[in-house]
Design a protein around this motif. Sequence first.
Motif, PDB file in Angstrom:
ATOM      1  N   PRO A   1       0.825  -1.211   0.000  1.00  0.00           N
ATOM      2  CA  PRO A   1       0.000   0.000   0.000  1.00  0.00           C
ATOM      3  C   PRO A   1       0.860   1.263   0.000  1.00  0.00           C
ATOM      4  O   PRO A   1       1.921   1.304   0.628  1.00  0.00           O
ATOM      5  CB  PRO A   1      -0.803  -0.089   1.298  1.00  0.00           C
ATOM      6  N   ALA A   2       0.405   2.282  -0.714  1.00  0.00           N
ATOM      7  CA  ALA A   2       1.100   3.567  -0.737  1.00  0.00           C
ATOM      8  C   ALA A   2       0.884   4.282   0.592  1.00  0.00           C
ATOM      9  O   ALA A   2      -0.211   4.238   1.157  1.00  0.00           O
ATOM     10  CB  ALA A   2       0.573   4.424  -1.884  1.00  0.00           C
ATOM     11  N   ASN A   3       1.920   4.931   1.104  1.00  0.00           N
ATOM     12  CA  ASN A   3       1.824   5.719   2.332  1.00  0.00           C
ATOM     13  C   ASN A   3       1.392   7.140   1.967  1.00  0.00           C
ATOM     14  O   ASN A   3       2.039   7.796   1.148  1.00  0.00           O
ATOM     15  CB  ASN A   3       3.160   5.750   3.063  1.00  0.00           C
TER      16      ASN A   3
ATOM     17  N   ALA B   1     -13.096   8.768   0.623  1.00  0.00           N
ATOM     18  CA  ALA B   1     -12.389   8.088  -0.474  1.00  0.00           C
ATOM     19  C   ALA B   1     -11.140   7.384   0.045  1.00  0.00           C
ATOM     20  O   ALA B   1     -10.875   6.232  -0.314  1.00  0.00           O
ATOM     21  CB  ALA B   1     -12.023   9.099  -1.557  1.00  0.00           C
ATOM     22  N   LEU B   2     -10.380   8.059   0.911  1.00  0.00           N
ATOM     23  CA  LEU B   2      -9.175   7.451   1.467  1.00  0.00           C
ATOM     24  C   LEU B   2      -9.507   6.258   2.351  1.00  0.00           C
ATOM     25  O   LEU B   2      -8.789   5.255   2.340  1.00  0.00           O
ATOM     26  CB  LEU B   2      -8.367   8.489   2.240  1.00  0.00           C
TER      27      LEU B   2
ATOM     28  N   GLU C   1      -8.088   2.621   1.748  1.00  0.00           N
ATOM     29  CA  GLU C   1      -7.348   1.985   2.832  1.00  0.00           C
ATOM     30  C   GLU C   1      -7.973   0.633   3.179  1.00  0.00           C
ATOM     31  O   GLU C   1      -7.263  -0.351   3.412  1.00  0.00           O
ATOM     32  CB  GLU C   1      -7.340   2.916   4.050  1.00  0.00           C
ATOM     33  N   LYS C   2      -9.293   0.576   3.181  1.00  0.00           N
ATOM     34  CA  LYS C   2      -9.998  -0.678   3.469  1.00  0.00           C
ATOM     35  C   LYS C   2      -9.644  -1.756   2.448  1.00  0.00           C
ATOM     36  O   LYS C   2      -9.585  -2.942   2.780  1.00  0.00           O
ATOM     37  CB  LYS C   2     -11.509  -0.415   3.469  1.00  0.00           C
ATOM     38  N   ASN C   3      -9.373  -1.342   1.218  1.00  0.00           N
ATOM     39  CA  ASN C   3      -9.004  -2.283   0.157  1.00  0.00           C
ATOM     40  C   ASN C   3      -7.491  -2.479   0.048  1.00  0.00           C
ATOM     41  O   ASN C   3      -7.012  -3.032  -0.940  1.00  0.00           O
ATOM     42  CB  ASN C   3      -9.591  -1.812  -1.171  1.00  0.00           C
TER      43      ASN C   3
END
Length: 80
Positions: free
Chosen positions: A3-5, A22-23, A27-29
């Motif tokens: 995941p991107a930070n 949206a974030l 993040e959930k995905n």
Amino acid sequence: MKPANIALIGCGAVSQLYYAPALQELEKNHLLAVKALVDPNPDSLSHLQKHFPHAACLPNLAELSVPPIDLAVVASPPQF
């Protein structure tokens, strides 16, 4: 894929209404991880920290020392 930070710079109304949902979904995905919330207003930081409890809450960019940030969303008013 790692995941991107992400750093969310500016935690006011636009971030609360549009960016946060949206974030959260991304993040959930497992597509990103919100690592830092930056805003001089403690109330704004507190509101978004409820959605991103693992993010560092910072009053300014000078204190940004969390793991490397891949992407910053700048949502501060133009005068700042």
